[in-house]
Design a protein around this motif. Structure first.
Motif, PDB file in Angstrom:
ATOM      1  N   CYS A  15      56.890 -85.063  11.506  1.00  0.00           N
ATOM      2  CA  CYS A  15      56.337 -84.206  10.452  1.00  0.00           C
ATOM      3  C   CYS A  15      55.510 -83.058  11.023  1.00  0.00           C
ATOM      4  N   CYS A  37      54.781 -86.640  16.077  1.00  0.00           N
ATOM      5  CA  CYS A  37      55.391 -87.121  14.843  1.00  0.00           C
ATOM      6  C   CYS A  37      56.408 -86.095  14.354  1.00  0.00           C
ATOM      7  N   HIS A  41      49.223 -91.536   9.467  1.00  0.00           N
ATOM      8  CA  HIS A  41      48.268 -90.694  10.187  1.00  0.00           C
ATOM      9  C   HIS A  41      46.842 -91.111   9.847  1.00  0.00           C
TER      10      HIS A  41
HETATM   11 ZN   LIG Z   1      53.669 -87.503  10.643  1.00  0.00          ZN
END
Ligand SMILES: [Zn+2]
Length: 169
Positions: free
Chosen positions: A57, A55, A2
């Motif tokens: 996450c 993403c 990121h």
């Molecule tokens: Zn991520």
């Protein structure tokens, strides 16, 4: 990877300096508005690809997929930069292909690109496949190339995706 909010990171076309979109290879150029050591549009020499896909996450900031190499690995053909990673992108899009190699030559004052294609043992040569390889190569490199089918053993040096045979005199 990121990109932290405090860094302005751009990926730019090495030839034009214009920003490239997600999925395209560009040089990482960093602007860091730090009071003690500010960087303004610092070209790192690294080539990378960004993505705007979500993403796993959960963070929503844009991110780099990976570093794909150094800017000195690029070869200039007809004013376009070609990188080994692009050859791998072409390979991935054509399941019949075992391995590809771009051979760059110069005829008169013109650069010529030949796409040597070694096929998997289950695939067979056809005009349809030839034009598909040429089309995908043009999509990715923006260059026209003639496709030649070869045996894998005929590719000059397994790992070399681009062979530059031009003589610079
Ligand atoms: Zn991520």
């Amino acid at each position: 990877m990121h990109i932290p909010d405090e860094i302005l990171l751009e990926l730019v076309d090495p030839a034009t300096g214009e920003p490239v979109g997600p999925g395209k290879i560009g040089e990482v150029v960093v602007t860091l508005p730090n009071a003690t050591y500010p960087l303004v549009r610092f070209g790192t020499g690294d080539l990378s690809i960004s993505t705007d896909e979500p993403c796993p996450c959960g963070r929503s900031s844009s991110r780099l997929v990976r570093i794909v190499g150094r800017i000195d690995q690029v070869t200039k053909v007809k004013g376009m930069f070609v990188h080994p990673e692009q050859v791998e992108q072409i390979e991935k899009k054509i399941p019949e292909v075992e391995s590809l190699q771009l051979v760059i030559t110069r005829v008169g004052h013109e650069d010529q690109m030949t796409i040597q294609a070694a096929l998997k043992s289950t695939a067979s040569h056809s005009d349809e496949l030839r034009s598909r390889i040429s089309e995908v190569a043009r999509e990715i490199t923006r260059l026209r190339g003639e496709v030649v089918f070869v045996d894998r053993a005929d590719l000059a040096g397994e790992e070399r995706k681009i062979v530059d045979k031009r003589k610079w005199e």
